[in-house]
Design a protein around this motif. Structure first.
Motif, short mmCIF file in Angstrom:
data_model
loop_
_atom_site.label_atom_id
_atom_site.label_comp_id
_atom_site.label_asym_id
_atom_site.label_seq_id
_atom_site.Cartn_x
_atom_site.Cartn_y
_atom_site.Cartn_z
N LEU A 165 0.85 -1.20 0.00
CA LEU A 165 0.00 0.00 0.00
C LEU A 165 0.88 1.24 0.00
CD1 LEU A 165 -2.64 -0.98 2.72
CD2 LEU A 165 -2.86 -1.20 0.24
N GLY A 166 0.46 2.25 -0.74
CA GLY A 166 1.17 3.51 -0.72
C GLY A 166 0.81 4.34 0.50
N THR A 167 1.52 5.44 0.69
CA THR A 167 1.29 6.30 1.85
C THR A 167 -0.14 6.83 1.88
OG1 THR A 167 3.62 6.99 1.75
CG2 THR A 167 2.14 8.32 3.10
N GLU A 168 -0.68 7.17 0.72
CA GLU A 168 -2.06 7.68 0.68
C GLU A 168 -3.06 6.59 1.07
OE1 GLU A 168 -4.95 10.27 -2.30
OE2 GLU A 168 -2.89 9.78 -2.86
N ASP A 169 -2.80 5.34 0.63
CA ASP A 169 -3.68 4.23 1.01
C ASP A 169 -3.65 4.00 2.52
OD1 ASP A 169 -4.32 3.79 -1.66
OD2 ASP A 169 -2.68 2.37 -1.94
N ILE A 170 -2.46 4.03 3.09
CA ILE A 170 -2.33 3.83 4.54
C ILE A 170 -3.05 4.95 5.29
CG2 ILE A 170 -0.70 3.75 6.47
CD1 ILE A 170 1.34 2.54 4.50
N ALA A 171 -2.87 6.17 4.83
CA ALA A 171 -3.54 7.31 5.47
C ALA A 171 -5.05 7.15 5.44
CB ALA A 171 -3.12 8.61 4.79
N SER A 172 -5.57 6.68 4.31
CA SER A 172 -7.01 6.50 4.20
C SER A 172 -7.51 5.44 5.17
CB SER A 172 -7.37 6.12 2.75
OG SER A 172 -8.76 5.98 2.60
N LEU A 173 -6.74 4.38 5.34
CA LEU A 173 -7.13 3.34 6.30
C LEU A 173 -7.11 3.86 7.73
CD1 LEU A 173 -5.25 0.18 4.93
CD2 LEU A 173 -7.73 0.44 5.16
N LEU A 174 -6.28 4.85 8.00
CA LEU A 174 -6.13 5.36 9.36
C LEU A 174 -6.99 6.59 9.62
CD1 LEU A 174 -2.23 5.09 9.74
CD2 LEU A 174 -3.98 3.43 10.42
N GLY A 175 -7.74 7.04 8.62
CA GLY A 175 -8.53 8.25 8.78
C GLY A 175 -7.66 9.48 8.93
N SER A 176 -6.53 9.52 8.19
CA SER A 176 -5.59 10.63 8.28
C SER A 176 -5.31 11.16 6.87
CB SER A 176 -4.31 10.16 8.97
OG SER A 176 -3.40 11.23 9.14
N THR A 177 -4.19 11.87 6.73
CA THR A 177 -3.79 12.42 5.44
C THR A 177 -2.43 11.87 5.05
OG1 THR A 177 -2.65 14.36 6.37
CG2 THR A 177 -5.03 14.56 5.95
N ARG A 178 -2.16 11.90 3.75
CA ARG A 178 -0.86 11.40 3.26
C ARG A 178 0.28 12.21 3.85
NH1 ARG A 178 2.59 12.98 -0.40
NH2 ARG A 178 1.21 14.65 -1.11
N GLN A 179 0.10 13.54 3.97
CA GLN A 179 1.17 14.39 4.50
C GLN A 179 1.49 14.03 5.95
OE1 GLN A 179 -1.51 15.39 2.89
NE2 GLN A 179 -0.87 16.62 1.13
N THR A 180 0.46 13.77 6.75
CA THR A 180 0.68 13.43 8.16
C THR A 180 1.40 12.11 8.30
OG1 THR A 180 -1.28 14.66 8.86
CG2 THR A 180 -0.46 12.98 10.37
N ARG A 196 13.90 2.92 5.62
CA ARG A 196 13.18 2.64 4.38
C ARG A 196 14.18 2.16 3.32
NH1 ARG A 196 9.46 8.10 4.15
NH2 ARG A 196 7.59 6.90 3.68
N PRO A 197 14.51 0.87 3.33
CA PRO A 197 15.51 0.36 2.37
C PRO A 197 15.01 0.35 0.93
CG PRO A 197 14.55 -1.44 3.63
CD PRO A 197 14.04 -0.18 4.25
N GLY A 198 13.71 0.46 0.73
CA GLY A 198 13.13 0.49 -0.61
C GLY A 198 11.84 1.27 -0.60
N ARG A 199 11.30 1.53 -1.80
CA ARG A 199 10.10 2.36 -1.92
C ARG A 199 8.92 1.75 -1.19
NH1 ARG A 199 6.01 2.78 -5.92
NH2 ARG A 199 5.06 4.87 -5.97
N ARG A 200 8.79 0.44 -1.22
CA ARG A 200 7.68 -0.25 -0.56
C ARG A 200 8.19 -1.23 0.50
NH1 ARG A 200 2.62 0.14 -3.27
NH2 ARG A 200 2.56 2.26 -4.09
N MET A 201 9.29 -0.87 1.14
CA MET A 201 9.86 -1.71 2.19
C MET A 201 10.14 -0.87 3.43
SD MET A 201 10.13 -4.79 0.85
CE MET A 201 11.26 -5.60 1.96
N LEU A 202 9.92 -1.46 4.59
CA LEU A 202 10.27 -0.82 5.85
C LEU A 202 11.09 -1.79 6.69
CD1 LEU A 202 7.00 0.99 7.04
CD2 LEU A 202 9.06 2.05 6.10
#
Length: 218
Positions: A165-180, A196-202
């Protein structure tokens, strides 16, 4: 969008071919709104590939309840919106016809219950988080859940997590914003809680610190 009668089974839906008579195939472009609360259709659909977001829409923001993945089963007849967040292919059948299939072959029941159970669990978690937790606590709980579901242990107590999931998707799941969410991830990276070793890795370095953040109640 294009609908054709099915000529072969969904490649990712894990269904026996004999169950697919009467299904129709539909292709959805990224961003296509597939179903709404006012949708007159009453159909069940199976995701062949791609991803769909199930969400509630308010006047000021949307709240994501779940993301449907290949093999998931859902329906067009709910109080939710369903949007393709990637190029997606679904297979549809009228709900009464699907109910008859389900009665004659209960093998579909576990998949159906799994998706509905996940939606209910996500909805309850979202309500609880919005009522009692600030965004840092919600994000920490989300990351802990990712570690528990799909984390790979590394040396020194670290965990590697793949994010689909991208940052915007995660934010939507959390009821927040991508910037936050992005700001929090950057702050926690500076604090050494994660990398963040990769774009979609933590790489989670401070699981204990995340648990402390997750336990904070507003």
């Amino acid at each position: 969008m294009r609908v054709v009668e099915s000529v072969k089974p969904p490649t990712a839906a894990c269904l026996p071919p004999e169950m697919l008579a009467g299904f129709a195939r539909q292709e959805l472009a990224r961003g296509a709104l597939f179903a709404t609360p006012a949708d007159p259709r009453n159909q069940v659909f199976i995701v062949e590939h791609g991803r769909l977001r199930v969400y509630l829409a308010g006047e000021s923001r949307d709240l994501s309840l779940s993301f449907l993945e290949p093999g998931d089963i859902y329906t067009t007849h709910t109080p939710t919106y369903v949007e393709a967040v990637a190029p997606t292919v679904v297979w549809l059948i009228d709900t009464p016809a699907f109910a008859r299939r389900l009665a004659s072959d209960p093998s579909l029941t576990p998949t159906t219950m799994r998706v509905l159970g996940r939606l209910l669990s996500n909805a309850v978690t979202l309500i609880e988080d919005l009522a009692f937790r600030e965004v840092p606590s919600r994000l920490a709980r989300f990351l802990i859940g990712m570690v528990e579901r799909r984390g790979r242990p590394l040396d020194g107590g670290d965990w590697l997590v793949s994010l689909d999931l991208g940052t915007e998707d995660i934010a939507s799941l959390l009821g927040s914003t991508r910037q936050t969410v992005s700001s929090l991830l950057n702050e926690w990276q500076r604090q050494g809680i994660l990398d963040r070793p990769g774009r979609r890795m933590l790489r989670i370095r401070g699981l204990h610190e995340l648990r402390e953040l997750a336990d904070k109640i507003a």
